[in-house]
Every structure is written in C-alpha cells, then in structure tokens.
Design an enzyme around this catalytic site. Structure first.
Site, PDB file in Angstrom:
ATOM      1  N   THR A   1       0.859  -1.194   0.000  1.00 21.14           N
ATOM      2  CA  THR A   1       0.000   0.000   0.000  1.00 21.14           C
ATOM      3  C   THR A   1       0.892   1.240   0.000  1.00 21.14           C
ATOM      4  O   THR A   1       1.570   1.527   0.993  1.00 21.14           O
ATOM      5  CB  THR A   1      -0.913   0.031   1.240  1.00 21.14           C
ATOM      6  OG1 THR A   1      -1.689  -1.167   1.283  1.00 21.14           O
ATOM      7  CG2 THR A   1      -1.850   1.232   1.162  1.00 21.14           C
TER       8      THR A   1
ATOM      9  N   LYS B   1      -0.126   5.320   8.452  1.00 21.45           N
ATOM     10  CA  LYS B   1       0.499   5.640   7.154  1.00 21.45           C
ATOM     11  C   LYS B   1      -0.571   5.807   6.072  1.00 21.45           C
ATOM     12  O   LYS B   1      -0.545   6.750   5.277  1.00 21.45           O
ATOM     13  CB  LYS B   1       1.487   4.503   6.810  1.00 21.45           C
ATOM     14  CG  LYS B   1       2.152   4.546   5.452  1.00 21.45           C
ATOM     15  CD  LYS B   1       1.618   3.503   4.471  1.00 21.45           C
ATOM     16  CE  LYS B   1       1.619   2.069   4.908  1.00 21.45           C
ATOM     17  NZ  LYS B   1       1.044   1.143   3.924  1.00 21.45           N
TER      18      LYS B   1
ATOM     19  N   LYS C   1      -7.229   1.943  -2.995  1.00 24.45           N
ATOM     20  CA  LYS C   1      -6.821   1.345  -1.716  1.00 24.45           C
ATOM     21  C   LYS C   1      -6.825   2.394  -0.594  1.00 24.45           C
ATOM     22  O   LYS C   1      -7.263   2.132   0.527  1.00 24.45           O
ATOM     23  CB  LYS C   1      -5.431   0.717  -1.877  1.00 24.45           C
ATOM     24  CG  LYS C   1      -4.799   0.203  -0.615  1.00 24.45           C
ATOM     25  CD  LYS C   1      -5.573  -0.936   0.015  1.00 24.45           C
ATOM     26  CE  LYS C   1      -4.954  -1.343   1.350  1.00 24.45           C
ATOM     27  NZ  LYS C   1      -5.868  -2.174   2.129  1.00 24.45           N
TER      28      LYS C   1
HETATM   29  N1  LIG Z   1      -1.366  -6.404   7.648  1.00 21.09           N
HETATM   30  C1  LIG Z   1      -2.470  -6.118   6.965  1.00 21.09           C
HETATM   31  O1  LIG Z   1      -3.596  -6.413   7.403  1.00 21.09           O
HETATM   32  C2  LIG Z   1      -2.406  -5.460   5.624  1.00 21.09           C
HETATM   33  C3  LIG Z   1      -1.301  -4.756   5.198  1.00 21.09           C
HETATM   34  N2  LIG Z   1      -1.324  -4.165   3.971  1.00 21.09           N
HETATM   35  C4  LIG Z   1      -0.173  -3.422   3.475  1.00 21.09           C
HETATM   36  O2  LIG Z   1       0.761  -4.385   3.035  1.00 21.09           O
HETATM   37  C5  LIG Z   1       2.088  -3.933   3.276  1.00 21.09           C
HETATM   38  C6  LIG Z   1       2.815  -4.931   4.158  1.00 21.09           C
HETATM   39  O3  LIG Z   1       2.077  -5.051   5.344  1.00 21.09           O
HETATM   40  P1  LIG Z   1       2.434  -6.124   6.478  1.00 21.09           P
HETATM   41  O4  LIG Z   1       2.849  -7.398   5.868  1.00 21.09           O
HETATM   42  O5  LIG Z   1       1.320  -6.088   7.434  1.00 21.09           O
HETATM   43  O6  LIG Z   1       3.688  -5.403   7.134  1.00 21.09           O
HETATM   44  P2  LIG Z   1       4.910  -5.964   7.972  1.00 21.09           P
HETATM   45  O7  LIG Z   1       5.361  -4.811   8.766  1.00 21.09           O
HETATM   46  O8  LIG Z   1       4.563  -7.236   8.655  1.00 21.09           O
HETATM   47  O9  LIG Z   1       5.989  -6.311   6.831  1.00 21.09           O
HETATM   48  C7  LIG Z   1       6.664  -5.304   6.173  1.00 21.09           C
HETATM   49  C8  LIG Z   1       7.638  -5.887   5.194  1.00 21.09           C
HETATM   50  O10 LIG Z   1       8.378  -4.811   4.604  1.00 21.09           O
HETATM   51  C9  LIG Z   1       9.775  -5.073   4.813  1.00 21.09           C
HETATM   52  N3  LIG Z   1      10.511  -3.828   4.944  1.00 21.09           N
HETATM   53  C10 LIG Z   1      10.252  -2.783   5.761  1.00 21.09           C
HETATM   54  N4  LIG Z   1      11.147  -1.793   5.580  1.00 21.09           N
HETATM   55  C11 LIG Z   1      12.013  -2.224   4.635  1.00 21.09           C
HETATM   56  C12 LIG Z   1      13.138  -1.653   4.010  1.00 21.09           C
HETATM   57  N5  LIG Z   1      13.574  -0.423   4.313  1.00 21.09           N
HETATM   58  N6  LIG Z   1      13.791  -2.380   3.069  1.00 21.09           N
HETATM   59  C13 LIG Z   1      13.361  -3.623   2.751  1.00 21.09           C
HETATM   60  N7  LIG Z   1      12.288  -4.229   3.298  1.00 21.09           N
HETATM   61  C14 LIG Z   1      11.614  -3.532   4.232  1.00 21.09           C
HETATM   62  C15 LIG Z   1       9.842  -5.915   6.067  1.00 21.09           C
HETATM   63  O11 LIG Z   1      11.077  -6.572   6.129  1.00 21.09           O
HETATM   64  P3  LIG Z   1      11.656  -7.111   7.547  1.00 21.09           P
HETATM   65  O12 LIG Z   1      10.995  -8.429   7.778  1.00 21.09           O
HETATM   66  O13 LIG Z   1      13.110  -7.187   7.329  1.00 21.09           O
HETATM   67  O14 LIG Z   1      11.260  -6.087   8.583  1.00 21.09           O
HETATM   68  C16 LIG Z   1       8.656  -6.844   5.821  1.00 21.09           C
HETATM   69  O15 LIG Z   1       8.979  -7.831   4.902  1.00 21.09           O
HETATM   70  C17 LIG Z   1       1.946  -2.539   3.878  1.00 21.09           C
HETATM   71  O16 LIG Z   1       2.044  -1.606   2.843  1.00 21.09           O
HETATM   72  C18 LIG Z   1       0.545  -2.559   4.479  1.00 21.09           C
HETATM   73  O17 LIG Z   1      -0.005  -1.267   4.564  1.00 21.09           O
HETATM   74  C19 LIG Z   1      -2.381  -4.288   3.113  1.00 21.09           C
HETATM   75  C20 LIG Z   1      -3.474  -4.994   3.476  1.00 21.09           C
HETATM   76  C21 LIG Z   1      -3.599  -5.588   4.786  1.00 21.09           C
HETATM   77  O1  LIG Z   2      -4.611  -2.459   4.544  1.00 22.81           O
HETATM   78  C1  LIG Z   2      -5.169  -3.184   5.365  1.00 22.81           C
HETATM   79  C2  LIG Z   2      -6.523  -3.639   5.162  1.00 22.81           C
HETATM   80  C3  LIG Z   2      -7.040  -4.508   6.243  1.00 22.81           C
HETATM   81  C4  LIG Z   2      -8.382  -5.048   5.852  1.00 22.81           C
HETATM   82  O2  LIG Z   2      -8.847  -4.829   4.727  1.00 22.81           O
HETATM   83  O3  LIG Z   2      -8.973  -5.735   6.710  1.00 22.81           O
END
Ligand SMILES: NC(=O)C1=CN([C@@H]2O[C@H](COP(=O)(O)OP(=O)(O)OC[C@H]3O[C@@H](n4cnc5c(N)ncnc54)[C@H](OP(=O)(O)O)[C@@H]3O)[C@@H](O)[C@H]2O)C=CC1
Ligand SMILES: O=CCCC(=O)O
Length: 346
Positions: free
Chosen positions: A150, A293, A225
């Site tokens: 996102t 964010k 989104k």
């Molecule tokens: N969780 C949710 O319910 C949802 C999340 N999202 C979106 O999806 C995305 C991921 O979310 P989510 O999986 O929850 O987040 P997490 O915080 O669990 O994972 C983030 C990921 O990004 C990586 N990362 C962060 N900073 C860096 C960097 N500087 N360089 C390289 N890799 C980096 C992390 O690596 P490392 O493991 O090394 O920290 C990890 O793999 C976000 O944009 C979020 O807004 C969308 C829908 C639902």
């Molecule tokens: O970006 C996060 C979305 C979470 C949700 O749709 O439940």
C-alpha cells in the site's frame, strides 16, 4: 461452460486518464480443490514463460504479516517461487516449503518472470524496487513487476517509470483484506497498470485472492486502496468512541457489538475487533503504524484534489496519538487507547 461468475462494469473516474475496467470475479475457492488445480495449471500453461516454455516463475519480495502467507499460498498451489526478505530468517519457513532463495531483489527479479513485492510503506517499496540491488537492476524485457504494497500513487508512478525504463512491465495491485484473508487466499486485488501483465499475473492473483479489479492507469489502484483504508480507519475510530461511550454510561459494550451486528451499520470488522478491544487486547493483524500511514497518504490524496476529509483528519490524529503511546506494532484497533487516555478512563 463459464468457470467464472464475472461482473463487468465501467465507470468514469476523474483521477484516471482512461476509462477503467473493473473485473470482480467469484472466489476461486468456491470450486472444489481438484477442479481448481485443473483450472490453474491450464492457466499456467496458457501463460507459459517466454524464457524457456516452462511455467511462469514467480518472485516474492517482502515476507511480513501479509507477504509470508501470500507466498506460502503460491507455493502450496505448486508455483515455482523464489523469495527474498530484508530479514533473511523470515525466508526460512518458505524455503522449507520448497521456495528458492536469492540474496537481493535484483537477483530475484533477474531469475523470475513475474516478481511480486509486499513492502511496508512508500520508502521501502521504492528502495526494494529502485534502490541499490533493487529489482529494477535485474528486471528486463519480457518480465513483470507487481507491487502489492500500500503506497501513494506518486510512489507507484515512480516505480512504474523505473521498471518500464528497463523494458519490463508494471502492475500496482494493493490488497484489501488482512492477515486471515491472506492466509485463506481471500484477498481483494486493486490493480492498475499494464493490462498484459494483469492478464499474465491473474492466475497468481486468483491463488492469493478472491477477487480482482482492474482500474486502468497506474495510480488508480493506489487511490482506491487509500480511499478504502481511509474509511476503514475512520470506522475503527468511531467504533472505539462508541465502545467507550457505551461503557461510560453504564451499558455493556458487548451488547453494543451485538446490536451493531444486527443493524444497518453492521460490519465484519466491528464483530471481529470489538470483543478484543473491550478486553484491551490487540493481537496484530494490521499494524497500527500502517493504518496511520494509510490515513496520512489518503489525506495527501485528498489534499491533491482539494477534497475536504475532516472525519479522516480527526481520526488520523487519534492514530498519531496511539503511535506516540508506543502502539505502532499493535493491531490498529489499539487506536481505542488514545481515546481511553483522552476520556480519562484508563
Ligand atoms: N497487515 C495487513 O492487514 C495489511 C497490510 N497491507 C499493506 O501491506 C504492506 C505490508 O504489510 P504487512 O505485511 O502487514 O507489514 P509488515 O510490517 O509485517 O511487513 C513489512 C515488510 O516490509 C519489509 N521492509 C520494511 N522496511 C524495509 C526496508 N527499508 N527495506 C526492505 N524491506 C523492508 C519488512 O522486512 P523485515 O521483515 O526485514 O522487517 C517486511 O517484509 C503494507 O504496505 C501494508 O499497509 C495491506 C493490506 C492488509
Ligand atoms: O490495509 C489493510 C486492510 C485490512 C483489511 O482490509 O482488513
């Protein structure tokens, strides 16, 4: 016989320079597993790799809360998956399920036909795509990059430009749905960008999700989104207010959750998160820092078109307070804590 129940609609979107097309497809999980495998392998062979005629190889960058189960579902469906994550240890469970590993996004993109990226925020999405040893250094003609993080439309357009400058294709495809839908392959993809890549990536999107929308130009997926998550963030803040107010006037907030579930403003989110919020428990599915964010990015989007969004702006302040109180890595439902403090009830 039609395998998909497809609804197609087109509507003008002022944010886009082209008429977007929306495809909402019936969840593939509605089909029996055996039938599903047949459909999938057919799709893969139709979309055989340009490289050597074998099936399309897939890269996955970013194995956090969302990326890990998404990559896992690709592996379980029999896809050829290569993974990378900044913290290498998060690759290990996937490697033990059969994933290959490469030590940089560049090498993953060089190895794979289509590379997915699921990163935390605009900075990390840009860095992994365009930075030193980023995917753009390994990608090239005939390959595709699908960013499912996102981010704001501006960042997505920069990544698009850089990827396209190599001769590769780009699709933005942020997802609606959280940890459980990611585990269950029930995400909703909001895609925009190169239509041939959308077509190529669709069998993979269908493994990870229950529906997909194609919205036209890069930026439209990000915008959709952000609008969705802006509303979700405000709804969560409203739930928090309601729960605390009900409690303060002597009502049982559990009964409020039950009442909500039966009326016109029922929402799965209220039923799922309400009971744990009442107990001050916030097991992380969607980290609060990511919700804040998204509020920030949505407010930026609104600002760019001079659209007033006072409710989202007020809700954003609550997420900022919650972050300042050390709740960044808790679930976004922990936003209720910022109101508890304000109302003096904790
Ligand atoms: N969780 C949710 O319910 C949802 C999340 N999202 C979106 O999806 C995305 C991921 O979310 P989510 O999986 O929850 O987040 P997490 O915080 O669990 O994972 C983030 C990921 O990004 C990586 N990362 C962060 N900073 C860096 C960097 N500087 N360089 C390289 N890799 C980096 C992390 O690596 P490392 O493991 O090394 O920290 C990890 O793999 C976000 O944009 C979020 O807004 C969308 C829908 C639902
Ligand atoms: O970006 C996060 C979305 C979470 C949700 O749709 O439940």
């Amino acid at each position: 016989m039609a395998l998909w129940v497809r609804t197609t609609m087109a509507k003008y979107c002022s944010y886009s320079t082209q008429l977007p097309i929306h495809f909402a497809e019936r969840p593939i999980s509605a089909f029996p597993a055996k039938r599903l495998l047949t459909v999938r392998s057919k799709a893969f062979s139709v979309q055989a790799s340009a490289k050597d005629g074998s099936s399309t190889s897939v890269g996955f960058l970013g194995l956090g809360i969302m990326g890990s189960p998404m990559a896992q579902n690709l592996l379980k469906a029999g896809c050829d998956v290569t993974v990378w994550n900044r913290t290498k240890s998060k690759c290990d469970p996937l490697i033990s399920l059969g994933a290959k590993y490469k030590p940089s996004p560049e090498e993953v993109a060089a190895e794979c036909d289509v590379t997915f990226a699921m990163l935390a925020d605009p900075d990390s999405a840009f860095e992994v795509a365009c930075g030193e040893h980023g995917a753009a250094n390994g990608i090239g003609p005939g390959k595709g990059y699908v960013d499912v993080s996102t981010v704001d439309g501006g960042t997505s357009k920069l990544i698009n430009q850089r990827i396209k400058s190599t001769g590769a294709s780009f699709l933005e495809a942020p997802v609606s749905g959280s940890k459980k839908p990611a585990e269950d392959g029930q995400l909703i993809f909001l895609t925009a960008g190169d239509k041939p890549l959308y077509d190529l990536a669709s069998p993979f999107l269908d493994i990870m999700g229950k529906s997909r929308f194609y919205l036209g130009d890069v930026g439209n997926g990000a915008a959709m989104k952000l609008v969705v998550n802006m509303m979700m963030g405000s709804m969560m803040a409203t739930l928090a207010e309601g729960l605390l107010l009900s409690e303060k006037v002597g009502l049982d907030p559990n009964v409020l959750v039950e009442v909500l579930s039966q009326g016109a403003i029922s929402a799965p989110m209220y039923s799922m998160k309400g009971p744990s919020m009442i107990k001050s428990a916030y097991p992380t599915a969607f980290p609060l820092k990511h919700q804040q964010k998204d509020m920030r990015l949505a407010l930026g989007l609104a600002e760019s078109v001079s659209q007033p969004t006072p409710i989202a702006a007020a809700a954003n302040e609550l997420y900022k307070v919650a972050k300042a109180r050390g709740l960044s890595d808790d679930d976004f439902s922990a936003v209720i804590e910022s109101l508890r403090a304000k109302l003096g009830s904790s």
